[in-house]
Motif scaffolding. Structure first.
Motif, PDB file in Angstrom:
ATOM      1  N   GLU A   1       0.819  -1.199   0.000  1.00  0.00           N
ATOM      2  CA  GLU A   1       0.000   0.000   0.000  1.00  0.00           C
ATOM      3  C   GLU A   1       0.861   1.261   0.000  1.00  0.00           C
ATOM      4  OE1 GLU A   1       0.987  -1.201   4.101  1.00  0.00           O
ATOM      5  OE2 GLU A   1       0.224  -2.232   2.326  1.00  0.00           O
ATOM      6  N   ARG A   2       2.159   1.078  -0.077  1.00  0.00           N
ATOM      7  CA  ARG A   2       3.098   2.201  -0.065  1.00  0.00           C
ATOM      8  C   ARG A   2       3.961   2.154  -1.330  1.00  0.00           C
ATOM      9  NH1 ARG A   2       1.766   0.724   5.105  1.00  0.00           N
ATOM     10  NH2 ARG A   2       1.831   2.364   6.696  1.00  0.00           N
ATOM     11  N   PRO A   3       3.357   2.371  -2.501  1.00  0.00           N
ATOM     12  CA  PRO A   3       4.087   2.209  -3.767  1.00  0.00           C
ATOM     13  C   PRO A   3       5.258   3.162  -3.915  1.00  0.00           C
ATOM     14  CG  PRO A   3       1.940   3.237  -4.142  1.00  0.00           C
ATOM     15  CD  PRO A   3       1.946   2.745  -2.727  1.00  0.00           C
ATOM     16  N   ILE A   4       5.219   4.289  -3.209  1.00  0.00           N
ATOM     17  CA  ILE A   4       6.316   5.248  -3.327  1.00  0.00           C
ATOM     18  C   ILE A   4       7.635   4.652  -2.860  1.00  0.00           C
ATOM     19  CG2 ILE A   4       6.096   6.357  -1.047  1.00  0.00           C
ATOM     20  CD1 ILE A   4       6.418   9.052  -2.562  1.00  0.00           C
ATOM     21  N   THR A   5       7.565   3.679  -1.929  1.00  0.00           N
ATOM     22  CA  THR A   5       8.799   3.059  -1.446  1.00  0.00           C
ATOM     23  C   THR A   5       9.438   2.188  -2.517  1.00  0.00           C
ATOM     24  OG1 THR A   5       7.675   1.105  -0.506  1.00  0.00           O
ATOM     25  CG2 THR A   5       7.910   3.041   0.918  1.00  0.00           C
ATOM     26  N   VAL A   6       8.637   1.744  -3.483  1.00  0.00           N
ATOM     27  CA  VAL A   6       9.152   0.966  -4.622  1.00  0.00           C
ATOM     28  C   VAL A   6       9.581   1.901  -5.746  1.00  0.00           C
ATOM     29  CG1 VAL A   6       8.597  -0.792  -6.344  1.00  0.00           C
ATOM     30  CG2 VAL A   6       7.714  -1.005  -4.008  1.00  0.00           C
ATOM     31  N   GLU A   7       8.728   2.889  -6.044  1.00  0.00           N
ATOM     32  CA  GLU A   7       8.969   3.777  -7.184  1.00  0.00           C
ATOM     33  C   GLU A   7      10.130   4.725  -6.931  1.00  0.00           C
ATOM     34  OE1 GLU A   7       5.181   5.590  -7.312  1.00  0.00           O
ATOM     35  OE2 GLU A   7       4.145   3.770  -7.961  1.00  0.00           O
ATOM     36  N   GLN A   8      10.261   5.213  -5.698  1.00  0.00           N
ATOM     37  CA  GLN A   8      11.301   6.196  -5.392  1.00  0.00           C
ATOM     38  C   GLN A   8      12.285   5.719  -4.325  1.00  0.00           C
ATOM     39  OE1 GLN A   8       9.773  10.139  -4.598  1.00  0.00           O
ATOM     40  NE2 GLN A   8       8.073   9.889  -6.018  1.00  0.00           N
ATOM     41  N   GLY A   9      11.901   4.716  -3.559  1.00  0.00           N
ATOM     42  CA  GLY A   9      12.702   4.304  -2.423  1.00  0.00           C
ATOM     43  C   GLY A   9      13.541   3.070  -2.657  1.00  0.00           C
ATOM     44  N   THR A  10      13.835   2.363  -1.572  1.00  0.00           N
ATOM     45  CA  THR A  10      14.763   1.232  -1.602  1.00  0.00           C
ATOM     46  C   THR A  10      14.050  -0.112  -1.558  1.00  0.00           C
ATOM     47  OG1 THR A  10      14.917   1.280   0.825  1.00  0.00           O
ATOM     48  CG2 THR A  10      16.519   2.603  -0.406  1.00  0.00           C
ATOM     49  N   ASN A  11      12.739  -0.121  -1.713  1.00  0.00           N
ATOM     50  CA  ASN A  11      11.933  -1.310  -1.479  1.00  0.00           C
ATOM     51  C   ASN A  11      11.716  -2.122  -2.754  1.00  0.00           C
ATOM     52  OD1 ASN A  11      10.187  -3.125  -0.198  1.00  0.00           O
ATOM     53  ND2 ASN A  11       8.400  -1.811  -0.446  1.00  0.00           N
ATOM     54  N   THR A  12      11.779  -3.454  -2.606  1.00  0.00           N
ATOM     55  CA  THR A  12      11.418  -4.388  -3.668  1.00  0.00           C
ATOM     56  C   THR A  12      10.401  -5.370  -3.100  1.00  0.00           C
ATOM     57  OG1 THR A  12      13.633  -4.234  -4.633  1.00  0.00           O
ATOM     58  CG2 THR A  12      12.279  -6.106  -5.308  1.00  0.00           C
ATOM     59  N   VAL A  13       9.242  -5.480  -3.750  1.00  0.00           N
ATOM     60  CA  VAL A  13       8.180  -6.387  -3.307  1.00  0.00           C
ATOM     61  C   VAL A  13       8.342  -7.702  -4.056  1.00  0.00           C
ATOM     62  CG1 VAL A  13       5.690  -6.740  -3.118  1.00  0.00           C
ATOM     63  CG2 VAL A  13       6.657  -4.443  -2.820  1.00  0.00           C
ATOM     64  N   VAL A  14       8.490  -8.817  -3.315  1.00  0.00           N
ATOM     65  CA  VAL A  14       8.842 -10.079  -3.958  1.00  0.00           C
ATOM     66  C   VAL A  14       7.847 -11.207  -3.727  1.00  0.00           C
ATOM     67  CG1 VAL A  14      11.294  -9.541  -3.867  1.00  0.00           C
ATOM     68  CG2 VAL A  14      10.261 -10.863  -2.003  1.00  0.00           C
ATOM     69  N   GLY A  15       6.887 -11.053  -2.790  1.00  0.00           N
ATOM     70  CA  GLY A  15       5.998 -12.157  -2.469  1.00  0.00           C
ATOM     71  C   GLY A  15       6.665 -13.137  -1.522  1.00  0.00           C
ATOM     72  N   THR A  16       6.256 -14.398  -1.600  1.00  0.00           N
ATOM     73  CA  THR A  16       6.758 -15.398  -0.661  1.00  0.00           C
ATOM     74  C   THR A  16       7.399 -16.602  -1.337  1.00  0.00           C
ATOM     75  OG1 THR A  16       4.610 -16.542  -0.541  1.00  0.00           O
ATOM     76  CG2 THR A  16       4.995 -14.742   1.029  1.00  0.00           C
ATOM     77  N   GLU A  17       7.544 -16.566  -2.651  1.00  0.00           N
ATOM     78  CA  GLU A  17       8.173 -17.683  -3.349  1.00  0.00           C
ATOM     79  C   GLU A  17       9.691 -17.602  -3.207  1.00  0.00           C
ATOM     80  OE1 GLU A  17       6.685 -20.250  -4.579  1.00  0.00           O
ATOM     81  OE2 GLU A  17       4.675 -19.450  -4.188  1.00  0.00           O
ATOM     82  N   SER A  18      10.302 -18.746  -2.989  1.00  0.00           N
ATOM     83  CA  SER A  18      11.733 -18.795  -2.677  1.00  0.00           C
ATOM     84  C   SER A  18      12.589 -18.171  -3.771  1.00  0.00           C
ATOM     85  CB  SER A  18      12.161 -20.245  -2.446  1.00  0.00           C
ATOM     86  OG  SER A  18      11.495 -20.798  -1.342  1.00  0.00           O
ATOM     87  N   ALA A  19      12.292 -18.474  -5.040  1.00  0.00           N
ATOM     88  CA  ALA A  19      13.129 -17.986  -6.135  1.00  0.00           C
ATOM     89  C   ALA A  19      13.139 -16.462  -6.190  1.00  0.00           C
ATOM     90  CB  ALA A  19      12.640 -18.563  -7.466  1.00  0.00           C
ATOM     91  N   ALA A  20      11.983 -15.839  -5.972  1.00  0.00           N
ATOM     92  CA  ALA A  20      11.900 -14.375  -6.023  1.00  0.00           C
ATOM     93  C   ALA A  20      12.644 -13.752  -4.851  1.00  0.00           C
ATOM     94  CB  ALA A  20      10.438 -13.944  -6.021  1.00  0.00           C
TER      95      ALA A  20
END
Length: 377
Positions: free
Chosen positions: A314-333
């Motif tokens: 719910e905080r897309p700015i942390t991905v678009e401008q920040g240091t965050n990468t959203v990966v889910g829960t799958e091991s490979a990701a």
């Protein structure tokens, strides 16, 4: 009510994520010349008395004027108990407005009681959306925004979310992030990680990752929890992990018989930490792996790479401008994102607009003018 005392704003705090948001608001509202007078209700949704006291003391939050002492329960039980206990407080105090923060059960419960009694509702951190209505917090956000008379946002995209839901932009003000106000105010006082990890040995003090897990989608499903822990154990062989364990998460690990999965791994299990301790651990970490919304923001402000173990944010700015990468829960990701951090340093990011430590002052200024207009109407 006299002009000297200012508008009476009843502020609500309920759970640990709220504490960091309410601290700068109380400070700004109670400052001389603000035109506002703040009182504080703690619902007791966060029912660890010792941890609540530690946070209030570290963040210099004044003792609540009222503590409802609600405690734990199902979402329905907790929300209902907060509503039942909050209504007499409104009857006694007759505030000019009720201010709620974030997206916990206390947020929607107190907003709903206030609006039914004709008291204006102010929502700080409005308009954030993950798009996942399976998250209880998403429901709380949507409903609270629909009830609110004044909505303060942390990022520009929030106003678009609110407009799509039929909320007039006249009610919406982009002010920045009060969580970051608290971070900047306290950063110099953060507990050095070396102090927190003094007994952990050199393997941790030479470089570590910080891990937090508490979302029901991650810890309530034994299959998902086992998959996550197995991958995290593998990561810990290269980068030891510091894991302050939420009591609920600890219980789920035990109940699922997963203690053996992490036994012997380079994962340091700690009890829940105070704010200054967590701030120091985040600041000094090589990487943070989390399912927390607030930590996504704090790591962006600190410039620390963050890997979010969820399918959405719910905080897309942390991905678009920040240091965050959203990966889910799958091991490979998870493994791919981790390798990118270790080999390339992760996303550099930049500071989003108005994440400058002044959000609460902007809120106080806007609210004082708004309350003045309401009183004159």
């Amino acid at each position: 009510m006299s002009e000297q005392t200012g508008a009476n704003i009843l502020c609500v705090v309920g759970a640990r994520p709220n504490f960091m948001k309410i601290a700068p608001i109380m400070r700004a509202f109670n400052a001389a010349g603000s035109g506002l007078r703040a009182s504080l209700v703690h619902t007791g949704q966060h029912y660890d008395a010792a941890m609540k006291h530690a946070f209030f003391e570290q963040l210099h939050i004044p003792e609540p004027d009222v503590d409802l002492g609600v405690g734990s329960g199902t979402h329905a039980e907790q929300t209902a108990q907060i509503m039942l206990k909050f209504e007499p407080v409104l009857d006694a105090q007759q505030p000019d407005a009720v201010l709620v923060v974030g997206d916990v059960n206390s947020t929607i419960a107190c907003a709903l009681v206030a609006v039914k009694k004709g008291i204006p509702v102010i929502h700080v951190e409005a308009g954030l959306r993950s798009g996942d209505r399976g998250m209880p917090e998403e429901i709380n956000r949507i409903l609270t925004d629909q009830l609110s008379d004044l909505l303060f946002t942390t990022e520009m995209s929030a106003a678009d979310n609110l407009e799509r839901e039929g909320i007039s932009r006249d009610k919406v003000f982009f002010v920045g992030n009060v969580m970051i106000d608290t971070l900047r105010y306290n950063l110099a006082s953060a507990t050095p990680s070396a102090s927190t990890l003094a007994e952990a040995g050199p393997r941790f003090t030479e470089g570590y990752g910080l891990l937090t897990l508490h979302r029901p989608s991650n810890v309530d499903d034994p299959t998902v929890l086992r998959r996550l822990l197995t991958e995290l154990v593998d990561i810990s062989r290269e980068t030891p992990l510091v894991f302050p364990v939420h009591p609920r998460t600890r219980a789920r690990i035990r109940d699922a018989g997963l203690d053996a999965v992490i036994a012997g791994a380079d994962i340091l299990l700690l009890p829940p930490q105070g704010y200054l301790e967590m701030l120091g651990l985040m600041r000094d970490a090589r990487v943070v792996l989390t399912d927390s919304g607030g930590i996504q923001e704090e790591t962006t402000a600190l410039g620390v790479p963050c890997i979010t173990l969820r399918e959405s944010t719910e905080r897309p700015i942390t991905v678009e401008q920040g240091t965050n990468t959203v990966v889910g829960t799958e091991s490979a990701a998870i493994r791919k994102a981790y390798r990118e951090v270790i080999q390339g340093g992760g996303k550099a990011g930049r500071q989003p607009e108005y994440w400058d430590g002044q959000a609460a002052q902007r809120i106080a200024s806007i609210l004082a003018r708004w309350c003045g207009g309401v009183r004159q109407a």
